[in-house]
Scaffold this motif. Structure first.
Motif, PDB file in Angstrom:
ATOM      1  N   ILE A 190       0.862  -1.176   0.000  1.00  0.00           N
ATOM      2  CA  ILE A 190       0.000   0.000   0.000  1.00  0.00           C
ATOM      3  C   ILE A 190       0.904   1.232   0.000  1.00  0.00           C
ATOM      4  O   ILE A 190       1.943   1.256   0.654  1.00  0.00           O
ATOM      5  CB  ILE A 190      -0.963   0.009   1.203  1.00  0.00           C
ATOM      6  CG1 ILE A 190      -1.899   1.209   1.121  1.00  0.00           C
ATOM      7  CG2 ILE A 190      -0.214  -0.010   2.516  1.00  0.00           C
ATOM      8  CD1 ILE A 190      -3.022   1.189   2.143  1.00  0.00           C
ATOM      9  N   VAL A 191       0.487   2.234  -0.729  1.00  0.00           N
ATOM     10  CA  VAL A 191       1.221   3.484  -0.824  1.00  0.00           C
ATOM     11  C   VAL A 191       0.278   4.616  -0.442  1.00  0.00           C
ATOM     12  O   VAL A 191      -0.801   4.759  -1.049  1.00  0.00           O
ATOM     13  CB  VAL A 191       1.784   3.700  -2.245  1.00  0.00           C
ATOM     14  CG1 VAL A 191       2.495   5.060  -2.334  1.00  0.00           C
ATOM     15  CG2 VAL A 191       2.726   2.573  -2.641  1.00  0.00           C
ATOM     16  N   SER A 237      -4.646   6.737  -1.049  1.00  0.00           N
ATOM     17  CA  SER A 237      -3.702   5.622  -1.039  1.00  0.00           C
ATOM     18  C   SER A 237      -4.017   4.676  -2.180  1.00  0.00           C
ATOM     19  O   SER A 237      -5.114   4.695  -2.767  1.00  0.00           O
ATOM     20  CB  SER A 237      -3.763   4.873   0.296  1.00  0.00           C
ATOM     21  OG  SER A 237      -5.038   4.287   0.468  1.00  0.00           O
ATOM     22  N   THR A 238      -3.039   3.801  -2.482  1.00  0.00           N
ATOM     23  CA  THR A 238      -3.172   2.804  -3.550  1.00  0.00           C
ATOM     24  C   THR A 238      -2.761   1.448  -2.999  1.00  0.00           C
ATOM     25  O   THR A 238      -1.663   1.303  -2.455  1.00  0.00           O
ATOM     26  CB  THR A 238      -2.300   3.170  -4.760  1.00  0.00           C
ATOM     27  OG1 THR A 238      -2.664   4.471  -5.244  1.00  0.00           O
ATOM     28  CG2 THR A 238      -2.472   2.152  -5.872  1.00  0.00           C
ATOM     29  N   GLN A 287     -13.368   0.710  -4.222  1.00  0.00           N
ATOM     30  CA  GLN A 287     -14.072  -0.448  -4.785  1.00  0.00           C
ATOM     31  C   GLN A 287     -13.212  -1.142  -5.834  1.00  0.00           C
ATOM     32  O   GLN A 287     -12.698  -0.504  -6.755  1.00  0.00           O
ATOM     33  CB  GLN A 287     -15.395  -0.020  -5.414  1.00  0.00           C
ATOM     34  CG  GLN A 287     -16.215  -1.169  -5.977  1.00  0.00           C
ATOM     35  CD  GLN A 287     -16.673  -2.132  -4.894  1.00  0.00           C
ATOM     36  OE1 GLN A 287     -17.282  -1.712  -3.907  1.00  0.00           O
ATOM     37  NE2 GLN A 287     -16.373  -3.411  -5.064  1.00  0.00           N
ATOM     38  N   MET A 288     -13.066  -2.451  -5.682  1.00  0.00           N
ATOM     39  CA  MET A 288     -12.356  -3.260  -6.685  1.00  0.00           C
ATOM     40  C   MET A 288     -13.286  -3.566  -7.857  1.00  0.00           C
ATOM     41  O   MET A 288     -14.446  -3.923  -7.650  1.00  0.00           O
ATOM     42  CB  MET A 288     -11.862  -4.559  -6.048  1.00  0.00           C
ATOM     43  CG  MET A 288     -11.110  -5.474  -7.006  1.00  0.00           C
ATOM     44  SD  MET A 288     -10.800  -7.120  -6.286  1.00  0.00           S
ATOM     45  CE  MET A 288      -9.710  -6.677  -4.935  1.00  0.00           C
ATOM     46  N   LYS A 289     -12.776  -3.457  -9.078  1.00  0.00           N
ATOM     47  CA  LYS A 289     -13.574  -3.768 -10.253  1.00  0.00           C
ATOM     48  C   LYS A 289     -13.683  -5.287 -10.433  1.00  0.00           C
ATOM     49  O   LYS A 289     -12.804  -6.042 -10.052  1.00  0.00           O
ATOM     50  CB  LYS A 289     -12.935  -3.156 -11.506  1.00  0.00           C
ATOM     51  CG  LYS A 289     -12.955  -1.633 -11.500  1.00  0.00           C
ATOM     52  CD  LYS A 289     -12.337  -1.092 -12.783  1.00  0.00           C
ATOM     53  CE  LYS A 289     -12.365   0.425 -12.790  1.00  0.00           C
ATOM     54  NZ  LYS A 289     -11.757   0.974 -14.035  1.00  0.00           N
ATOM     55  N   LYS A 290     -14.770  -5.678 -11.043  1.00  0.00           N
ATOM     56  CA  LYS A 290     -14.967  -7.099 -11.326  1.00  0.00           C
ATOM     57  C   LYS A 290     -14.001  -7.548 -12.424  1.00  0.00           C
ATOM     58  O   LYS A 290     -13.706  -6.798 -13.359  1.00  0.00           O
ATOM     59  CB  LYS A 290     -16.403  -7.365 -11.777  1.00  0.00           C
ATOM     60  CG  LYS A 290     -17.459  -6.989 -10.763  1.00  0.00           C
ATOM     61  CD  LYS A 290     -18.859  -7.244 -11.328  1.00  0.00           C
ATOM     62  CE  LYS A 290     -19.932  -6.836 -10.348  1.00  0.00           C
ATOM     63  NZ  LYS A 290     -21.299  -7.063 -10.886  1.00  0.00           N
ATOM     64  N   VAL A 298      -6.127  -0.974  -6.547  1.00  0.00           N
ATOM     65  CA  VAL A 298      -7.352  -0.355  -6.053  1.00  0.00           C
ATOM     66  C   VAL A 298      -6.969   0.945  -5.349  1.00  0.00           C
ATOM     67  O   VAL A 298      -6.060   0.967  -4.506  1.00  0.00           O
ATOM     68  CB  VAL A 298      -8.113  -1.271  -5.088  1.00  0.00           C
ATOM     69  CG1 VAL A 298      -9.417  -0.613  -4.643  1.00  0.00           C
ATOM     70  CG2 VAL A 298      -8.393  -2.616  -5.740  1.00  0.00           C
ATOM     71  N   VAL A 299      -7.693   1.970  -5.701  1.00  0.00           N
ATOM     72  CA  VAL A 299      -7.485   3.273  -5.051  1.00  0.00           C
ATOM     73  C   VAL A 299      -8.418   3.366  -3.853  1.00  0.00           C
ATOM     74  O   VAL A 299      -9.641   3.233  -3.995  1.00  0.00           O
ATOM     75  CB  VAL A 299      -7.742   4.424  -6.034  1.00  0.00           C
ATOM     76  CG1 VAL A 299      -7.636   5.772  -5.311  1.00  0.00           C
ATOM     77  CG2 VAL A 299      -6.762   4.354  -7.203  1.00  0.00           C
TER      78      VAL A 299
END
Length: 306
Positions: free
Chosen positions: A151-152, A176-177, A211-214, A227-228
């Motif tokens: 994580i950044v 963060s990312t 939110q993570m994309k499918k 994921v942002v």
């Protein structure tokens, strides 16, 4: 002549004696006609007499009439004779029983065919159910592998402000990312992957989410996911004591956070008939350092997977 007279006298006496000794005949019955129902043009006539009458007094109009009369007489005789009637009934009953036996054999054959088809159908259902159960059980040993790598934190900003109701409080903005590695070890099915929102918590207070994309991963493939996770103008209400000095000395900030989310994987093993689902609950502990903003924080050994 005397001889002739004597002979005539004897003959007269003999005739008289014969006539007197011969029994008197009963009066003859009148003629009657019987008309056949099948042919109106042919008339049937018979002559009746007493039992003592000669059998030669019957009148036959034609050969056809004779055949019909003979068949009728035979049928009437058979009806008058109980033995013939019982034999006729037995013959009719045997023919009826044969027809019933043929019908029963046909019904029994159709019933056997239906039972045979039903047995084949049940065997197919059992075989398919057993095969599907085997596939489903085998799929459970190929659960997906999820690894949160890093994580950044790009920025961390705290400033005074007001919430939606106008209450003054400190407001936090965080960006963060998160980098995740997803691997599908299965050899005979792919997976569809979704996830709950990724959230950063300070105890019970949520500071950021993403939110993570499918996506879809084929068999024996892996995928890197980015994921942002961010929060904008989140009211703190004085609940984060570690950020009390963040306005004056941001580099000295050390804010402990928890990253939590659930990864859901759905495998279509045999189309839509056989499906398998996998859930991985992930919790990672991470600390935000004010002097390490923009740097990579390794989370390989900081996460719990359930």
């Amino acid at each position: 002549m005397p001889g002739e007279a004597t002979m005539h006298a004897k003959s007269d006496s003999e005739v008289t004696s014969v006539d007197q000794s011969w029994p008197t005949r009963s009066p003859r019955r009148p003629l009657y006609y019987v008309q056949s129902p099948s042919n109106q043009d042919v008339e049937k006539m018979s002559y009746g007499s007493s039992p003592l009458a000669s059998p030669h007094h019957y009148y036959h109009s034609s050969p056809i009439h004779h055949s019909r009369e003979s068949s009728t007489s035979r049928f009437s005789v058979s009806l008058k004779n109980p033995r013939n009637l019982s034999s006729w009934k037995k013959l009719h009953q045997s023919q009826h029983d044969d027809d019933d036996d043929n019908d029963d054999d046909a019904d029994q054959g159709s019933g056997n065919n239906i039972r045979l088809y039903l047995c084949f159908f049940l065997l197919f259902v059992l075989f398919f159910a057993a095969f599907s159960l085997i596939l489903w059980g085998a799929s459970k040993s190929y659960g997906p592998k999820v690894l949160v790598k890093s994580i950044v934190f790009e920025n961390l900003n705290i400033q005074a402000g007001n919430d939606d109701t106008g209450v003054p409080t400190d407001m936090l903005s965080l960006n963060s990312t998160v980098r995740i590695l997803y691997r599908n070890p299965a050899t005979f099915f792919g997976v569809h992957v979704t996830a709950t929102p990724l959230e950063l918590h300070y105890y019970q207070l949520s500071l950021a989410s993403g939110q993570m994309k499918k996506f879809y991963v084929k068999r024996k493939r892996e995928r890197k996911v980015v994921v942002v996770v961010s929060g904008h103008q989140v009211p703190l209400y004085g609940g984060v004591s570690a950020l009390a000095v963040a306005r004056q000395q941001k580099k000295n900030v050390a804010l402990p956070l928890n990253l939590t989310f659930v990864v859901r994987s759905r495998a279509h093993i045999l189309g839509s008939l056989v499906r398998s689902k996998f859930y991985r609950r992930i919790r990672c502990s991470v600390t935000v350092h004010g002097n390490k903003l923009g740097k990579l924080n390794n989370l390989t050994h900081s996460c719990l997977y359930n």
